[in-house]
Design a protein around this motif. Structure first.
Motif, PDB file in Angstrom:
ATOM      1  N   ALA A  95       0.835  -1.210   0.000  1.00 32.15           N
ATOM      2  CA  ALA A  95       0.000   0.000   0.000  1.00 32.15           C
ATOM      3  C   ALA A  95       0.864   1.253   0.000  1.00 32.15           C
ATOM      4  O   ALA A  95       1.872   1.321   0.710  1.00 32.15           O
ATOM      5  N   PRO A  96       0.489   2.260  -0.776  1.00 30.51           N
ATOM      6  CA  PRO A  96       1.249   3.512  -0.756  1.00 30.51           C
ATOM      7  C   PRO A  96       1.029   4.256   0.554  1.00 30.51           C
ATOM      8  O   PRO A  96      -0.058   4.237   1.124  1.00 30.51           O
TER       9      PRO A  96
ATOM     10  N   PRO B 108      -3.604   0.397   8.226  1.00 33.17           N
ATOM     11  CA  PRO B 108      -4.202  -0.110   6.986  1.00 33.17           C
ATOM     12  C   PRO B 108      -5.529   0.562   6.667  1.00 33.17           C
ATOM     13  O   PRO B 108      -6.169   1.164   7.540  1.00 33.17           O
ATOM     14  N   TYR B 109      -5.941   0.435   5.430  1.00 26.86           N
ATOM     15  CA  TYR B 109      -7.233   0.975   4.991  1.00 26.86           C
ATOM     16  C   TYR B 109      -8.359   0.373   5.824  1.00 26.86           C
ATOM     17  O   TYR B 109      -9.297   1.062   6.218  1.00 26.86           O
TER      18      TYR B 109
ATOM     19  N   MET C 165      -0.745  -7.694  -5.406  1.00 24.61           N
ATOM     20  CA  MET C 165      -0.716  -6.898  -4.176  1.00 24.61           C
ATOM     21  C   MET C 165      -0.885  -5.407  -4.474  1.00 24.61           C
ATOM     22  O   MET C 165      -1.611  -4.694  -3.770  1.00 24.61           O
ATOM     23  N   LEU C 166      -0.203  -4.922  -5.523  1.00 20.74           N
ATOM     24  CA  LEU C 166      -0.325  -3.515  -5.898  1.00 20.74           C
ATOM     25  C   LEU C 166      -1.756  -3.188  -6.338  1.00 20.74           C
ATOM     26  O   LEU C 166      -2.318  -2.152  -5.963  1.00 20.74           O
ATOM     27  N   GLU C 167      -2.339  -4.074  -7.129  1.00 17.62           N
ATOM     28  CA  GLU C 167      -3.676  -3.822  -7.668  1.00 17.62           C
ATOM     29  C   GLU C 167      -4.754  -3.848  -6.588  1.00 17.62           C
ATOM     30  O   GLU C 167      -5.762  -3.140  -6.695  1.00 17.62           O
TER      31      GLU C 167
ATOM     32  N   PRO D 139      -4.471   2.760   0.040  1.00 15.43           N
ATOM     33  CA  PRO D 139      -3.715   3.550   1.020  1.00 15.43           C
ATOM     34  C   PRO D 139      -4.468   3.696   2.337  1.00 15.43           C
ATOM     35  O   PRO D 139      -5.698   3.832   2.348  1.00 15.43           O
ATOM     36  N   GLY D 140      -3.728   3.654   3.432  1.00 17.02           N
ATOM     37  CA  GLY D 140      -4.316   3.871   4.736  1.00 17.02           C
ATOM     38  C   GLY D 140      -3.931   5.238   5.262  1.00 17.02           C
ATOM     39  O   GLY D 140      -3.845   6.208   4.505  1.00 17.02           O
ATOM     40  N   THR D 141      -3.678   5.332   6.564  1.00 19.26           N
ATOM     41  CA  THR D 141      -3.269   6.602   7.169  1.00 19.26           C
ATOM     42  C   THR D 141      -1.941   6.406   7.891  1.00 19.26           C
ATOM     43  O   THR D 141      -1.617   5.305   8.330  1.00 19.26           O
ATOM     44  N   THR D 142      -1.192   7.486   8.022  1.00 20.51           N
ATOM     45  CA  THR D 142       0.131   7.426   8.630  1.00 20.51           C
ATOM     46  C   THR D 142       0.142   8.161   9.965  1.00 20.51           C
ATOM     47  O   THR D 142      -0.315   9.308  10.048  1.00 20.51           O
TER      48      THR D 142
END
Length: 598
Positions: free
Chosen positions: A291-292, A501-502, A549-551, A555-558
């Motif tokens: 995840a980005p 995580p999302y 995995m990329l697809e 993105p979650g939160t940092t």
């Protein structure tokens, strides 16, 4: 909806079995969870047992639930993946029926209490195999080099050896032994193929080519007292690859897909692709590290080596990948091919984290009062404790929450130390107790427990980085992600960004769904029936699984480190005290042993 493909992920944790229906973009369409039972022994705190029949029943109900709730046709479900705890499942080698692992069952006509299913799983947390682990660690075998130098009694071979010593000989001879993820793919397909993940990480299998290894180490098994495994080509633990067994990499298709029986039980179609499974923590790695981060447009495979996946629930596992083998004393691994062929994984861990927080709450005199108050306020007791701590900080006019516990020192290894000490004899310590039975004291103890968990996380990362890793970020998943104060503490204590995580509830099961997606793609090329074919096709799985995995990652939160310089000074002192507790405890243990020596 008809143009989409869907996948099911199945996640079997310590206390529940979950299924999630996921679309090709990684959207969780539906989830369902059922609690599972852990059977304990009132006379022996080391015993933790479960039932594959009960777990499979929970999986079946959960899979049917997600299809019903989503109104997605089973014709659109193209693959299913499984993850589970690293627990030992035992089945009859001739017909696959459950074999009891309970000592009481071997001396009575009934294998279990009335109404209970057969206990055929020794849970990962079961510590009955202490003596067997010590025997194994005395061998000096090269196998130990690839588990951090010390084999944990939570791994499968100590448990298998315990069964050999205690189970009737004929029963042992006619049993086969699985790490639980491999049992689930066997139950789903009828195929005995094993996974690189389970064998390398938990079953003392060193992949061929590593320091001249041929896979299973004959000398090791003979030395510890399991020569029959060698004599029978290791059939009881999956067989020798290319001769009596087939070993697959993560996401490769198992057998011909779902068997007719399993398909009916799960509400799916016979032949639906089944991905080679992984241990639950490794599914958390698969489901999170691609995840980005906030502000990042794309993620590369190179990024993954700097991302420590921390899968935090009952216990916590800390997993990091590297292109080369990194040896970290007291940290499991390095394991080759655990997920990606050619890459290596190290796995640190804390045997009790979520369980420890529960224990510290449940054993405090104010526990019942806290839970009653939470119910009255319409909230959960964890949120209430955080609220109480914030109120205490305002009332006492302290500069930060950690100031509240500046004179409270908690060492967290109530269930022994997994990493980085690999010392099962370590125990918990609590310094700073007062004659206080109030909820406010419970809140302080709760915070001190979270602080200790964060300090030990730093200790594990420090050892990894000191020995060659370059951990720069922590990617969290699991139930503890909901604990906001703990996530902030980990970021501050470790001084690295913590990526949430999302979906905190579905990141692990998403990883399993990704395995199902990879298997669906790969099975379209053809089934895998030989080891040569498995190995030739495994070389492409790294890029194929990473693409999936990329697809399917979102993105979650940092959570960025935010401690002030003053708080950082306090946390550094607390870290020094934390390490001193280890030195003192070991010193005291040595002094007592010497005093009692005859």
């Amino acid at each position: 909806m008809s143009g989409k493909s869907y996948f099911i992920g199945v996640d079997v944790g310590t206390g529940s079995a979950r299924a999630a229906l996921v679309d090709q973009d990684g959207t969780i369409v539906a989830e369902s969870t059922y609690n599972t039972t852990t059977f304990r022994d009132e006379k022996d705190a080391d015993i933790f047992e479960q039932s594959t029949a009960e777990i499979w029943g929970c999986i079946s109900k959960a899979c049917k639930d997600v299809l019903r709730d989503s109104k997605v046709s089973n014709t659109l479900v193209k693959g299913i993946g499984f993850d589970a705890t690293c627990s030992l499942a035992v089945a009859n080698i001739h017909d696959g029926t459950p074999v009891s692992i309970s000592p009481n069952s071997w001396s009575s006509s009934s294998s279990t209490k009335d109404g209970e299913p057969t206990h055929d799983i020794i849970l990962w947390a079961d510590h009955r195999a202490k003596a067997e682990a010590k025997l194994i660690n005395s061998t000096g075998s090269m196998v130990l080099k690839y588990v951090g130098g010390t084999m944990s009694l939570e791994m499968e071979i100590p448990k298998v050896l315990w069964l050999k010593k205690n189970m009737p000989a004929e029963v042992f001879k006619n049993s086969m032994f699985f790490d639980l993820p491999d049992f689930l793919t066997y139950r789903a397909t009828g195929d005995l193929a094993r996974s690189n993940c389970s064998l390398a990480c938990k079953c003392s299998y060193v992949p061929p080519g590593v320091e001249g290894s041929k896979g299973w180490n004959d000398d090791f098994f003979k030395k510890i007292g399991l020569p029959e495994f060698v004599e029978d080509d290791f059939k009881q633990v999956g067989g020798t690859p290319g001769k009596t067994g087939l070993i697959l990499t993560a996401g490769q298709p198992v057998g011909k897909g779902l068997s007719a029986q399993a398909a009916e039980e799960l509400g799916l179609l016979e032949g639906t692709a089944v991905g080679s499974g992984v241990i639950d923590a490794y599914a958390g790695w698969v489901g999170t590290v691609a995840a980005p981060m906030e502000g990042q447009k794309a993620t590369s495979l190179e990024d993954s080596r700097h991302r420590l996946a921390a899968i935090a629930g009952t216990s916590t596992c800390h997993i990091v990948q590297s292109p080369e083998a990194v040896f970290v004393p007291g940290v499991w691994g390095p394991y080759q091919h655990a997920i990606f062929p050619g890459y290596w994984m190290n796995e640190g861990g804390q045997s009790s984290t979520g369980q420890l927080l529960d224990f510290m709450i449940d054993t405090h005199p104010a526990s019942a009062k806290l839970k009653a108050l939470a119910k009255e306020k319409g909230t959960n007791h964890f949120s209430l404790l955080t609220e109480i701590l914030n109120d205490m900080a305002k009332e006492r006019k302290v500069p930060f929450l950690s100031y509240l516990t500046k004179d409270y020192y908690l060492y967290p290894d109530l269930h022994g130390n997994r990493s980085p000490l690999a010392d099962n004899d370590m125990r918990g310590m609590l310094i700073g107790m007062q004659l206080d039975k109030n909820i406010s004291d419970l809140a302080l103890r709760y915070y001190a427990t979270g602080e200790a968990i964060a300090l030990q996380t730093r200790q594990i990362i420090d050892e990894m980085n000191k020995n060659g890793h370059e951990v720069k970020y922590i990617f969290m998943s699991g139930g503890l992600v909901k604990n906001g104060f703990l996530m902030s503490l980990i970021a501050d204590v470790c001084n690295v960004p913590v990526q949430l995580p999302y979906s905190h509830s579905a990141s692990v099961v998403l990883g399993s769904a990704m395995l199902g997606a990879a298997a669906a793609n790969e099975s379209a090329i053809g089934l895998i029936s030989t080891q040569d074919d498995a190995e030739k096709r495994s070389h492409g799985m790294k890029d194929k699984l990473w693409k999936v995995m990329l697809e399917m990652s979102r993105p979650g939160t940092t959570v960025q480190p935010s401690a002030s310089p003053r708080e950082l000074k306090l946390l550094q002192v607390k870290y020094d005290i934390f390490k001193e507790c280890i030195t003192l405890q070991r010193k005291w243990r040595k002094n007592v042993t010497e005093a009692l020596a005859e």
